[in-house]
Design an enzyme around this catalytic site. Structure first.
Site, mmCIF file in Angstrom:
data_model
loop_
_atom_site.group_PDB
_atom_site.id
_atom_site.type_symbol
_atom_site.label_atom_id
_atom_site.label_comp_id
_atom_site.label_asym_id
_atom_site.label_seq_id
_atom_site.Cartn_x
_atom_site.Cartn_y
_atom_site.Cartn_z
ATOM 1 N N ASP A 105 68.988 17.410 1.437
ATOM 2 C CA ASP A 105 69.210 16.376 2.457
ATOM 3 C C ASP A 105 70.669 16.344 2.881
ATOM 4 O O ASP A 105 71.561 16.295 2.043
ATOM 5 C CB ASP A 105 68.810 14.997 1.937
ATOM 6 C CG ASP A 105 67.305 14.768 1.979
ATOM 7 O OD1 ASP A 105 66.580 15.735 2.286
ATOM 8 O OD2 ASP A 105 66.874 13.641 1.716
ATOM 9 N N GLU B 160 55.871 12.900 1.812
ATOM 10 C CA GLU B 160 54.720 13.406 1.062
ATOM 11 C C GLU B 160 53.898 12.265 0.459
ATOM 12 O O GLU B 160 54.453 11.243 0.061
ATOM 13 C CB GLU B 160 55.201 14.338 -0.063
ATOM 14 C CG GLU B 160 55.896 15.575 0.483
ATOM 15 C CD GLU B 160 56.651 16.398 -0.554
ATOM 16 O OE1 GLU B 160 56.784 17.616 -0.353
ATOM 17 O OE2 GLU B 160 57.134 15.831 -1.551
ATOM 18 N N THR C 30 53.326 22.693 0.360
ATOM 19 C CA THR C 30 54.573 23.444 0.235
ATOM 20 C C THR C 30 54.506 24.479 -0.905
ATOM 21 O O THR C 30 53.439 24.773 -1.419
ATOM 22 C CB THR C 30 55.743 22.457 0.074
ATOM 23 O OG1 THR C 30 56.943 23.180 0.011
ATOM 24 C CG2 THR C 30 55.594 21.636 -1.181
ATOM 25 N N GLU D 98 54.180 25.486 3.925
ATOM 26 C CA GLU D 98 55.641 25.379 4.056
ATOM 27 C C GLU D 98 56.259 26.095 2.870
ATOM 28 O O GLU D 98 55.631 26.211 1.829
ATOM 29 C CB GLU D 98 56.118 23.914 3.964
ATOM 30 C CG GLU D 98 55.810 23.064 5.164
ATOM 31 C CD GLU D 98 56.346 21.631 5.016
ATOM 32 O OE1 GLU D 98 57.155 21.376 4.099
ATOM 33 O OE2 GLU D 98 55.925 20.785 5.812
ATOM 34 N N LEU E 70 61.838 25.824 -0.717
ATOM 35 C CA LEU E 70 63.289 26.002 -0.762
ATOM 36 C C LEU E 70 63.684 27.038 0.281
ATOM 37 O O LEU E 70 62.871 27.880 0.661
ATOM 38 C CB LEU E 70 63.710 26.477 -2.165
ATOM 39 C CG LEU E 70 63.389 25.493 -3.308
ATOM 40 C CD1 LEU E 70 63.658 26.120 -4.666
ATOM 41 C CD2 LEU E 70 64.164 24.191 -3.159
#
Ligand SMILES: *[C@@H]1O[C@H](CO)[C@@H](O)[C@H](O)[C@H]1NC(C)=O
Length: 433
Positions: free
Chosen positions: A105, A184, A338, A376, A379
């Site tokens: 972030d 999520e 993910t 997705e 990382l």
């Protein structure tokens, strides 16, 4: 000739998988404006030239509802128009969580002040530590300044839907419905301020509403003595061997009761939020999806400790991803999952990590409910090993969203490898060798 024939026989038609690219978290600022429209336009044009299908953007609650029921989507309108003129499609995430505090972030956009000023609506751990990233699901029905959180999400969905009516289902191809931290559907069991890989995480059910709900559930189960969460589940950074609950407590009658209550509350929350999204967007033709976290550490252990603290009851013979797929199916939504780039062999054996088996379990669950699966990467990765892993799941996925747009992606060898990845995902011919 024989060899050529063999190769031809092993070729099969495969569906093309669209490739989207996530924008930087701070593409739109807290004041609701595009941060740097000119360089963004240049980056989007490059993505288009590399045959990417579209982009994904977080629509931050904290940037779009500065005061209760007054909405501003100008920066996002500008973004959607820009994509439209360039010929890119858009996935929008309804981000009811705060920006800042998660892996990678680079931003700081808290929830709107009219909710951050409230008490007792936040997830709390056993030490009384509160997490303000997302409103506790146990407060879903609590009236805050005249509305419950579920009504706030619903009002916001309706505002988004009417503001973007002209582009939903065309330029805006998908709405990813945010249902928890990092967007999520999960509890904030592994907050970065408290946790490091590969701790088991911590149950988040110590706020007053959660404890009341647990006491009520215990009573109706005829076990008033089951009204507190397990006291032997360790802490954020415990390993399962240090916590009796993950040794055998999770298999006890109390353990099963508690885990079902904790997991069902998450499922109920997901169902309620998805239902409201369906009401707001259902007739627009836009595809609905929701994000499910890839909690791959301790997956290869019977207890699945890290999934349990996050609310995924994937032990004792229960398939958490099947339960989740069922509520997504009921709302006509797909699952966005993910960790598609991760190989077991890249993970430390000490954490019983199983990203590949986890992806396969989720694929089986979504397929059996006949709902779409989007992928997705968890990382940032730019290497062919990661791309090959993603490509290996191609037949089970409808769309892939790459994390994330930036100068490191758009230059030199990274850009070449990305273009080649897109072209493989688009290819309708797959050689089975
Ligand atoms: C909120 O209310 C709905 C329906 O009235 C109920 O099904 C749900 O369990 C409630 N959620 C919480 C967290 O109390």
């Amino acid at each position: 000739m024989k060899r050529l024939l063999a190769t031809l026989l092993l070729a099969a038609w495969a569906d093309a998988v669209e490739v989207f690219v996530m924008l930087g978290l701070d593409a739109v600022t807290q004041s609701g404006d595009l941060k740097d429209p000119e360089s963004l336009r240049a980056q989007l044009q490059q993505l288009k030239s590399g045959s990417a299908d579209g982009i994904m953007a977080d629509v931050w609650w904290g940037a779009t509802e500065p005061t209760a029921k007054s909405y501003r989507f100008d920066g996002y309108k500008q973004l959607v128009d820009m994509c439209k003129s360039i010929g890119l499609k858009v996935q929008l995430v309804t981000s009811f969580h705060q920006c800042g505090g998660n892996v990678g972030d680079t931003c700081d956009i808290p929830l709107p002040a009219f909710v951050t000023s409230q008490r007792d609506i936040w997830y709390k751990d056993q030490h009384g530590h509160e997490d303000r990233e997302y409103i506790s699901l146990f407060a879903d029905n609590v009236t805050v300044e005249g509305r419950t959180p579920l009504q706030m999400y619903s009002d916001w969905f309706n505002a988004l839907s009417s503001n973007f009516a002209a582009d939903l289902g065309s330029v805006i191809e998908e709405i990813q419905v945010g249902m928890g931290p990092a967007g999520e559907l999960r509890y904030p069991a592994y907050q970065l301020s408290q946790w490091k890989f590969c701790g088991v995480g911590a149950f988040q059910c110590y706020d007053a509403n959660a404890l009341n709900s647990l006491a009520r559930a215990a009573k109706s189960a005829g076990h008033a003595d089951w009204s507190s969460p397990p006291s032997d589940a360790g802490d954020y950074n415990s390993h399962p061997g240090d916590a009796a609950f993950f040794q055998n407590g999770y298999q006890s009658d109390f353990g099963r009761f508690f885990l079902k209550w904790y997991g069902d509350a998450l499922l109920q929350h997901g169902a309620e939020v998805l239902q409201r999204a369906k009401q707001a967007f259902g007739s627009s033709g836009v595809r609905l999806a929701g994000k499910v976290a890839g909690i791959h550490w301790w997956y290869k252990s019977d207890h699945h400790a890290a999934e349990l603290t996050s609310g995924y009851y994937n032990a004792n013979g229960i398939d958490a991803y099947d339960s989740i797929s069922a509520i997504f199916e009921a709302a006509g939504a797909g699952v966005d999952f993910t960790c598609m780039e991760m190989a077991d062999s890249e993970q430390s054996a000490d954490c019983a990590s199983g990203p590949e088996e986890l992806v396969k379990q989720v694929m089986a669950a979504t397929a059996s409910h006949d709902i779409a699966l989007g992928g997705e990467n968890a990382l940032p990765r730019f290497d062919d090993t990661a791309y090959s892993k993603i490509e290996s799941y191609k037949s089970g996925m409808q769309v892939f969203t790459y994390l994330r747009l930036g100068n490191d992606l758009l230059n030199g060898a990274n850009w070449n490898r990305f273009q080649s990845f897109v072209s493989k995902m688009h290819s309708t011919l797959s050689l089975i060798v």
